[in-house]
Enzyme design. Structure first.
Site, PDB file in Angstrom:
ATOM      1  N   ASN A  36      17.955  71.201 -12.973  1.00 49.83           N
ATOM      2  CA  ASN A  36      18.841  71.189 -14.134  1.00 49.83           C
ATOM      3  C   ASN A  36      20.295  71.470 -13.771  1.00 49.83           C
ATOM      4  O   ASN A  36      20.961  72.319 -14.359  1.00 49.83           O
ATOM      5  CB  ASN A  36      18.335  72.140 -15.210  1.00 49.83           C
ATOM      6  CG  ASN A  36      17.026  71.643 -15.804  1.00 49.83           C
ATOM      7  OD1 ASN A  36      16.337  70.847 -15.191  1.00 49.83           O
ATOM      8  ND2 ASN A  36      16.717  72.078 -16.995  1.00 49.83           N
ATOM      9  N   ARG A  95      24.306  84.622 -22.161  1.00 57.95           N
ATOM     10  CA  ARG A  95      23.330  83.902 -21.316  1.00 57.95           C
ATOM     11  C   ARG A  95      22.426  84.868 -20.546  1.00 57.95           C
ATOM     12  O   ARG A  95      21.259  84.559 -20.300  1.00 57.95           O
ATOM     13  CB  ARG A  95      24.096  82.969 -20.348  1.00 57.95           C
ATOM     14  CG  ARG A  95      23.213  81.961 -19.607  1.00 57.95           C
ATOM     15  CD  ARG A  95      24.079  80.926 -18.905  1.00 57.95           C
ATOM     16  NE  ARG A  95      23.306  79.848 -18.307  1.00 57.95           N
ATOM     17  CZ  ARG A  95      22.967  79.791 -17.015  1.00 57.95           C
ATOM     18  NH1 ARG A  95      23.361  80.726 -16.188  1.00 57.95           N
ATOM     19  NH2 ARG A  95      22.262  78.771 -16.562  1.00 57.95           N
ATOM     20  N   ILE A 121      16.490  77.706 -16.245  1.00 57.84           N
ATOM     21  CA  ILE A 121      17.512  77.626 -17.295  1.00 57.84           C
ATOM     22  C   ILE A 121      18.569  76.676 -16.743  1.00 57.84           C
ATOM     23  O   ILE A 121      18.925  76.743 -15.567  1.00 57.84           O
ATOM     24  CB  ILE A 121      18.100  79.028 -17.625  1.00 57.84           C
ATOM     25  CG1 ILE A 121      19.118  78.949 -18.765  1.00 57.84           C
ATOM     26  CG2 ILE A 121      18.737  79.692 -16.419  1.00 57.84           C
ATOM     27  CD1 ILE A 121      19.562  80.342 -19.286  1.00 57.84           C
ATOM     28  N   SER A 122      19.056  75.745 -17.576  1.00 60.92           N
ATOM     29  CA  SER A 122      19.998  74.734 -17.087  1.00 60.92           C
ATOM     30  C   SER A 122      21.319  75.365 -16.672  1.00 60.92           C
ATOM     31  O   SER A 122      21.766  76.372 -17.242  1.00 60.92           O
ATOM     32  CB  SER A 122      20.270  73.690 -18.175  1.00 60.92           C
ATOM     33  OG  SER A 122      19.096  73.025 -18.544  1.00 60.92           O
ATOM     34  N   GLN A 123      21.949  74.729 -15.701  1.00 61.04           N
ATOM     35  CA  GLN A 123      23.296  75.120 -15.246  1.00 61.04           C
ATOM     36  C   GLN A 123      24.253  75.077 -16.454  1.00 61.04           C
ATOM     37  O   GLN A 123      24.177  74.130 -17.258  1.00 61.04           O
ATOM     38  CB  GLN A 123      23.719  74.087 -14.199  1.00 61.04           C
ATOM     39  CG  GLN A 123      25.087  74.254 -13.613  1.00 61.04           C
ATOM     40  CD  GLN A 123      25.484  73.002 -12.819  1.00 61.04           C
ATOM     41  OE1 GLN A 123      25.161  71.880 -13.210  1.00 61.04           O
ATOM     42  NE2 GLN A 123      26.179  73.210 -11.728  1.00 61.04           N
TER      43      GLN A 123
END
Ligand code: SAH
Length: 274
Positions: A36, A95, A121-123
């Site tokens: 991701n 985050r 978890i996406s960048q």
């Protein structure tokens, strides 16, 4: 309210055994460029690493997170993200709350990080880019996210989208996302489902925008059919070589397709995992 336990590469609550250097290996085959994330050339990656903030102890993150988030937003601006709705939303969502304590100190680096169950978890750049693209020159009222993971992107969307629906196929992550969204009092703003997102949500469609957070060989036809006329879908497509694909539905049976950046996402899989 107890945080659901995830199958994690290290014991929950321990210090990150993968070290705190910004773009190092994350174990279990993850690296900052294989899950991701956007694929960038080494020079750009090095430049990004250089602006990663100084490491902080996870226990102090509550105090420092505003400053770290602000740095993340500045970095996203420098990387070309311009939509203030998206940047403000990412400034508003903590985050670090979405990750295991052992990785929380790295939450504001520009990297995808493990969330358990072999997923990431996406960048931040990926989250910002995908949302910005589907929201360009419009504010979609009803959005579907396929692959909720730990719930971070849903929480960002819920800051300025009226109706957010999200699907996750791994029960442990669905529960984790529900826990995070509930802790941030966003559970009433995101309609979270446990199921196979490749099928979409036919009972709720059409959607003004669909964001797919996992890569398939082909974008599922069911999702294209669930786009409203004029609606936009963004998804990574491919196996070893992947690209972000932007689709706009321009007619009842016509979709316009555009290829964007090279990326590397976790796989889109059919069915559910209990
Ligand atoms: N949106 C997340 C990214 C999670 S990683 C974020 O905010 O960071 C991608 C997620 O897609 C994984 O949790 C994976 O389990 C999920 N996924 C893969 N195939 C899926 C499918 N068919 N339906 C729903 N979720 C799927």
């Amino acid at each position: 309210m107890r945080k659901p336990v995830t199958r994690f590469p290290f014991a929950a609550g321990t210090t990150n055994r993968f070290g705190r250097s910004s773009l190092g290996s994350l174990g279990h085959g993850f690296s900052a460029t294989n899950s991701n994330t956007r694929i960038t050339f080494p020079t750009l990656a090095a430049a990004q690493a250089a602006v990663v903030s100084a490491p902080v102890r996870a226990g102090n993150l509550g105090l420092n997170s505003d400053r770290l988030r602000d740095q993340m937003i500045q970095r996203l601006r420098n990387q070309g993200i311009q939509d203030d709705r998206v940047l403000d939303a990412m400034m508003a969502v903590p985050r670090h709350v979405f990750m295991d304590e052992g990785l929380a100190s790295r939450a504001y680096e520009d990297a995808a990080l493990p969330i358990g169950h072999g997923q990431t978890i996406s960048q931040p750049w990926v989250v910002a880019r995908m949302i910005s693209v589907v929201c360009e020159n419009r504010t979609p009222a009803k959005v579907l996210e396929v692959g909720a993971g730990c719930g971070y992107q849903s929480a960002v969307l819920a800051q300025f989208i009226k109706e957010v629906h999200a699907i996750e196929r791994i029960r442990g992550l669905y529960e984790l996302a529900r826990y995070h969204l509930r802790s941030l009092k966003l559970i009433s703003r995101v309609r979270l489902s446990f199921g196979d997102g490749m099928l979409g949500l036919p009972g709720v469609a059409p959607f003004d925008a669909i964001i797919v957070a996992a890569a398939g060989i082909k974008i599922p036809q069911a999702l294209l059919e669930q786009l409203a006329l004029g609606g936009r879908l963004i998804a990574p497509e491919g196996t070893s070589a992947q690209r972000l694909i932007l689709i706009e539905r321009i007619g009842v049976a016509t979709w316009h397709r555009e290829e964007l950046e090279s990326v590397r996402f976790v796989p889109l899989r059919a069915g559910i995992q209990s």
